[in-house]
Design a protein around this motif. Structure first.
Motif, PDB file in Angstrom:
ATOM      1  N   CYS A  31      31.776 -26.290  22.165  1.00 27.60           N
ATOM      2  CA  CYS A  31      30.422 -26.854  22.170  1.00 27.60           C
ATOM      3  C   CYS A  31      30.426 -28.262  21.576  1.00 27.60           C
ATOM      4  O   CYS A  31      29.816 -29.191  22.130  1.00 27.60           O
ATOM      5  CB  CYS A  31      29.471 -25.958  21.385  1.00 27.60           C
ATOM      6  N   THR A  32      31.124 -28.428  20.459  1.00 30.21           N
ATOM      7  CA  THR A  32      31.172 -29.730  19.793  1.00 30.21           C
ATOM      8  C   THR A  32      31.855 -30.772  20.672  1.00 30.21           C
ATOM      9  O   THR A  32      31.345 -31.883  20.872  1.00 30.21           O
ATOM     10  CB  THR A  32      31.915 -29.609  18.450  1.00 30.21           C
ATOM     11  N   ALA A  33      33.020 -30.418  21.218  1.00 30.20           N
ATOM     12  CA  ALA A  33      33.772 -31.366  22.045  1.00 30.20           C
ATOM     13  C   ALA A  33      33.034 -31.670  23.348  1.00 30.20           C
ATOM     14  O   ALA A  33      33.026 -32.820  23.818  1.00 30.20           O
ATOM     15  CB  ALA A  33      35.164 -30.805  22.336  1.00 30.20           C
ATOM     16  N   ALA A  34      32.404 -30.659  23.942  1.00 33.82           N
ATOM     17  CA  ALA A  34      31.670 -30.868  25.190  1.00 33.82           C
ATOM     18  C   ALA A  34      30.451 -31.749  24.963  1.00 33.82           C
ATOM     19  O   ALA A  34      30.115 -32.596  25.805  1.00 33.82           O
ATOM     20  CB  ALA A  34      31.250 -29.523  25.782  1.00 33.82           C
ATOM     21  N   TRP A  35      29.785 -31.568  23.837  1.00 32.64           N
ATOM     22  CA  TRP A  35      28.609 -32.392  23.540  1.00 32.64           C
ATOM     23  C   TRP A  35      29.010 -33.852  23.355  1.00 32.64           C
ATOM     24  O   TRP A  35      28.289 -34.755  23.778  1.00 32.64           O
ATOM     25  CB  TRP A  35      27.894 -31.872  22.300  1.00 32.64           C
ATOM     26  N   GLU A  36      30.164 -34.080  22.749  1.00 32.40           N
ATOM     27  CA  GLU A  36      30.659 -35.448  22.596  1.00 32.40           C
ATOM     28  C   GLU A  36      30.942 -36.073  23.958  1.00 32.40           C
ATOM     29  O   GLU A  36      30.634 -37.251  24.188  1.00 32.40           O
ATOM     30  CB  GLU A  36      31.923 -35.452  21.737  1.00 32.40           C
ATOM     31  N   GLU A  37      31.527 -35.295  24.874  1.00 29.15           N
ATOM     32  CA  GLU A  37      31.778 -35.800  26.227  1.00 29.15           C
ATOM     33  C   GLU A  37      30.464 -36.073  26.949  1.00 29.15           C
ATOM     34  O   GLU A  37      30.325 -37.088  27.653  1.00 29.15           O
ATOM     35  CB  GLU A  37      32.618 -34.789  27.013  1.00 29.15           C
ATOM     36  N   PHE A  38      29.505 -35.190  26.790  1.00 28.84           N
ATOM     37  CA  PHE A  38      28.189 -35.384  27.390  1.00 28.84           C
ATOM     38  C   PHE A  38      27.544 -36.676  26.884  1.00 28.84           C
ATOM     39  O   PHE A  38      27.025 -37.482  27.669  1.00 28.84           O
ATOM     40  CB  PHE A  38      27.306 -34.178  27.070  1.00 28.84           C
ATOM     41  N   GLN A  39      27.587 -36.904  25.578  1.00 31.30           N
ATOM     42  CA  GLN A  39      27.009 -38.124  25.010  1.00 31.30           C
ATOM     43  C   GLN A  39      27.742 -39.369  25.511  1.00 31.30           C
ATOM     44  O   GLN A  39      27.125 -40.413  25.750  1.00 31.30           O
ATOM     45  CB  GLN A  39      27.058 -38.055  23.485  1.00 31.30           C
ATOM     46  N   ARG A  40      29.045 -39.253  25.682  1.00 28.85           N
ATOM     47  CA  ARG A  40      29.835 -40.374  26.198  1.00 28.85           C
ATOM     48  C   ARG A  40      29.388 -40.723  27.623  1.00 28.85           C
ATOM     49  O   ARG A  40      29.219 -41.901  27.965  1.00 28.85           O
ATOM     50  CB  ARG A  40      31.316 -39.990  26.169  1.00 28.85           C
ATOM     51  N   ILE A  41      29.189 -39.706  28.446  1.00 26.27           N
ATOM     52  CA  ILE A  41      28.756 -39.940  29.828  1.00 26.27           C
ATOM     53  C   ILE A  41      27.353 -40.534  29.859  1.00 26.27           C
ATOM     54  O   ILE A  41      27.062 -41.447  30.650  1.00 26.27           O
ATOM     55  CB  ILE A  41      28.811 -38.624  30.628  1.00 26.27           C
ATOM     56  N   GLY A  45      25.656 -44.416  31.329  1.00 28.23           N
ATOM     57  CA  GLY A  45      24.599 -44.522  32.326  1.00 28.23           C
ATOM     58  C   GLY A  45      24.295 -43.247  33.071  1.00 28.23           C
ATOM     59  O   GLY A  45      23.517 -43.253  34.026  1.00 28.23           O
ATOM     60  N   GLY A  46      24.907 -42.139  32.662  1.00 29.75           N
ATOM     61  CA  GLY A  46      24.689 -40.872  33.350  1.00 29.75           C
ATOM     62  C   GLY A  46      25.866 -40.514  34.234  1.00 29.75           C
ATOM     63  O   GLY A  46      26.769 -41.319  34.472  1.00 29.75           O
ATOM     64  N   VAL A  47      25.856 -39.294  34.744  1.00 30.73           N
ATOM     65  CA  VAL A  47      27.035 -38.780  35.440  1.00 30.73           C
ATOM     66  C   VAL A  47      27.344 -39.552  36.719  1.00 30.73           C
ATOM     67  O   VAL A  47      28.513 -39.857  37.009  1.00 30.73           O
ATOM     68  CB  VAL A  47      26.868 -37.268  35.730  1.00 30.73           C
ATOM     69  N   LEU A  48      26.333 -39.902  37.510  1.00 30.27           N
ATOM     70  CA  LEU A  48      26.601 -40.603  38.766  1.00 30.27           C
ATOM     71  C   LEU A  48      27.105 -42.022  38.511  1.00 30.27           C
ATOM     72  O   LEU A  48      28.043 -42.485  39.171  1.00 30.27           O
ATOM     73  CB  LEU A  48      25.341 -40.625  39.628  1.00 30.27           C
ATOM     74  N   ALA A  49      26.500 -42.703  37.542  1.00 30.87           N
ATOM     75  CA  ALA A  49      26.949 -44.055  37.209  1.00 30.87           C
ATOM     76  C   ALA A  49      28.360 -44.031  36.630  1.00 30.87           C
ATOM     77  O   ALA A  49      29.190 -44.901  36.932  1.00 30.87           O
ATOM     78  CB  ALA A  49      25.980 -44.701  36.223  1.00 30.87           C
ATOM     79  N   SER A  50      28.651 -43.042  35.798  1.00 28.12           N
ATOM     80  CA  SER A  50      29.985 -42.931  35.212  1.00 28.12           C
ATOM     81  C   SER A  50      31.036 -42.672  36.287  1.00 28.12           C
ATOM     82  O   SER A  50      32.134 -43.241  36.255  1.00 28.12           O
ATOM     83  CB  SER A  50      30.006 -41.811  34.167  1.00 28.12           C
ATOM     84  N   LEU A  51      30.689 -41.820  37.250  1.00 26.96           N
ATOM     85  CA  LEU A  51      31.611 -41.580  38.363  1.00 26.96           C
ATOM     86  C   LEU A  51      31.784 -42.832  39.209  1.00 26.96           C
ATOM     87  O   LEU A  51      32.893 -43.153  39.656  1.00 26.96           O
ATOM     88  CB  LEU A  51      31.084 -40.433  39.235  1.00 26.96           C
ATOM     89  N   GLN A  52      30.700 -43.544  39.427  1.00 18.54           N
ATOM     90  CA  GLN A  52      30.760 -44.760  40.239  1.00 18.54           C
ATOM     91  C   GLN A  52      31.684 -45.800  39.618  1.00 18.54           C
ATOM     92  O   GLN A  52      32.409 -46.510  40.324  1.00 18.54           O
ATOM     93  CB  GLN A  52      29.355 -45.329  40.412  1.00 18.54           C
ATOM     94  N   GLN A  53      31.682 -45.873  38.286  1.00 18.27           N
ATOM     95  CA  GLN A  53      32.528 -46.836  37.583  1.00 18.27           C
ATOM     96  C   GLN A  53      33.935 -46.298  37.309  1.00 18.27           C
ATOM     97  O   GLN A  53      34.796 -47.038  36.826  1.00 18.27           O
ATOM     98  CB  GLN A  53      31.863 -47.230  36.258  1.00 18.27           C
ATOM     99  N   GLY A  54      34.157 -45.015  37.581  1.00 14.87           N
ATOM    100  CA  GLY A  54      35.486 -44.437  37.400  1.00 14.87           C
ATOM    101  C   GLY A  54      35.803 -43.989  35.989  1.00 14.87           C
ATOM    102  O   GLY A  54      36.958 -43.641  35.699  1.00 14.87           O
ATOM    103  N   TYR A  55      34.800 -43.948  35.110  1.00 13.42           N
ATOM    104  CA  TYR A  55      35.069 -43.580  33.717  1.00 13.42           C
ATOM    105  C   TYR A  55      35.491 -42.112  33.592  1.00 13.42           C
ATOM    106  O   TYR A  55      36.473 -41.790  32.910  1.00 13.42           O
ATOM    107  CB  TYR A  55      33.835 -43.838  32.851  1.00 13.42           C
ATOM    108  N   ILE A  56      34.735 -41.227  34.227  1.00 16.40           N
ATOM    109  CA  ILE A  56      35.068 -39.801  34.152  1.00 16.40           C
ATOM    110  C   ILE A  56      36.437 -39.552  34.774  1.00 16.40           C
ATOM    111  O   ILE A  56      37.276 -38.830  34.212  1.00 16.40           O
ATOM    112  CB  ILE A  56      33.987 -38.955  34.857  1.00 16.40           C
ATOM    113  N   GLN A  57      36.684 -40.162  35.932  1.00 15.42           N
ATOM    114  CA  GLN A  57      37.966 -39.959  36.606  1.00 15.42           C
ATOM    115  C   GLN A  57      39.132 -40.388  35.722  1.00 15.42           C
ATOM    116  O   GLN A  57      40.172 -39.711  35.680  1.00 15.42           O
ATOM    117  CB  GLN A  57      38.005 -40.744  37.919  1.00 15.42           C
ATOM    118  N   ASN A  58      38.980 -41.504  35.018  1.00 11.36           N
ATOM    119  CA  ASN A  58      40.069 -41.992  34.164  1.00 11.36           C
ATOM    120  C   ASN A  58      40.378 -41.007  33.044  1.00 11.36           C
ATOM    121  O   ASN A  58      41.552 -40.751  32.730  1.00 11.36           O
ATOM    122  CB  ASN A  58      39.706 -43.357  33.576  1.00 11.36           C
ATOM    123  N   ARG A  59      39.337 -40.441  32.444  1.00 13.47           N
ATOM    124  CA  ARG A  59      39.572 -39.479  31.361  1.00 13.47           C
ATOM    125  C   ARG A  59      40.201 -38.195  31.892  1.00 13.47           C
ATOM    126  O   ARG A  59      41.077 -37.608  31.241  1.00 13.47           O
ATOM    127  CB  ARG A  59      38.255 -39.180  30.630  1.00 13.47           C
TER     128      ARG A  59
END
Length: 338
Positions: free
Chosen positions: A275-285, A289-303
């Motif tokens: 829960c703690t680690a997932a919440w940190e990832e959620f806050q990072r996303i 700018g949100g999940v779609l913006a993060s995917l568009q910029q490749g941030y989630i993919q890089n991690r």
């Protein structure tokens, strides 16, 4: 499983199925919306009352974007159009899941459990934000949101992941001032854990994963056939996968015990850590700018790629093993029927 994406194929598959006794789950992703329309047309033809059925359409733009690298419209157009395009489903009172936060595509790409859960939370918040922007009450949208995740052969970690998802959804609802509702969770046995070598070992892996999903509190479970890494599974592999679920439900009665891991120090600690680690990832996303913006910029993919590379490195170094592939490999392989 090889079915053509047509309304006729859907009707042929559902012909004779007692729809009022089973959950009907559509898992077509980029075709989810079209299949949903086909299904409602089929129900109308059969004069079935959709309000008395348990349906799941699994519409998830983030999973489609992550899996294909593209959307049919711009992010802005999607955010504007989705609430209106789903309005007629809400007005019909169709019970079940319309929108789904699907973590499987991230898991199968190599995400950690926390990354998978965090991305799912970011997806579900993006849905709530869309409806809020359209001035539609979130209290009406929340019951139509569901979740799908992967479970693997790490039994206790998979149990904790399902349990953590329920806690995270409860926290999201509390933060959004939405009356608490139970998360609708679909669990699928991990595709990335399936081996091509010695595929019979996959039967054991999927059994452990399904057990973890059931005892973790998943509402529905799909077991992938053990030969799926070789291509379209044959009838025997599908039968084994189906019967494993039936044995767990009808003979082991796993669904009759609520949260059997509650009070276990190890599982509770794993759940809290996730829960703690997932919440940190959620806050990072969210900060990206949100999940779609993060995917568009490749941030989630890089991690996710970094996590996958670390895991693969552990296998190459012998720090982790795969029975039948890197450990105790069979001298000869039997032909696999597909």
């Amino acid at each position: 499983y090889g079915l053509p994406r047509t309304a006729e194929a859907l009707e042929r598959v559902l012909d004779g199925v007692p729809l009022n006794r089973v959950q009907v789950r559509i898992d077509a992703h980029s075709w989810s919306r079209a299949v949903a329309d086909w299904l409602l047309a089929f129900l109308s033809k059969r004069r079935s009352d959709p309000t008395k059925l348990n349906l799941s359409f699994g519409i998830d733009p983030a999973a489609i974007f992550a899996g294909t690298g593209r959307l049919r419209t711009s992010i802005e157009a999607l955010q504007e159009s989705m609430p209106q395009s789903l309005a007629h489903f809400f007005s019909m009172g169709v019970p079940g899941v319309l929108l789904e936060a699907d973590g499987r595509v991230f898991h199968n790409a190599g995400a950690t459990e926390a990354q998978e859960l965090g991305t799912m939370m970011a997806s579900v918040v993006s849905y709530l934000r869309m409806f809020e922007k359209a001035r539609q009450p979130l209290v009406y949208a929340a019951p139509y949101i569901g979740f799908a995740l992967s479970v693997d052969q790490d039994q206790f970690l998979s149990m904790a992941k399902v349990r953590a998802l329920r806690k995270l959804w409860a926290r999201i609802q509390e933060a959004c001032s939405i009356p608490a509702s139970t998360a609708s969770i679909h669990a699928e046995t991990s595709y990335r854990m399936m081996t091509m070598a010695d595929p019979e070992t996959n039967i054991l892996r999927t059994a452990i994963a399904a057990f973890a999903a059931a005892t973790g509190g998943a509402d529905s479970i799909s077991i992938l056939p053990h030969t799926i890494a070789h291509g379209l599974p044959a009838g025997f592999a599908r039968r084994i996968a189906r019967n494993a679920q039936l044995i767990m439900a009808e003979e082991s009665h796993l669904g009759q015990v609520a949260d059997p891991a509650s009070g276990s120090g190890a599982v509770e600690a794993l759940t809290d850590d996730l829960c703690t680690a997932a919440w940190e990832e959620f806050q990072r996303i969210e900060a990206e700018g949100g999940v779609l913006a993060s995917l568009q910029q490749g941030y989630i993919q890089n991690r996710v790629q970094t996590a996958a590379a670390k895991r693969n490195g552990a296998y190459r170094a012998g720090e982790r093993g795969i029975v039948g592939t890197t450990l105790y490999r069979a001298g000869t392989e039997r032909p696999v029927e597909t």
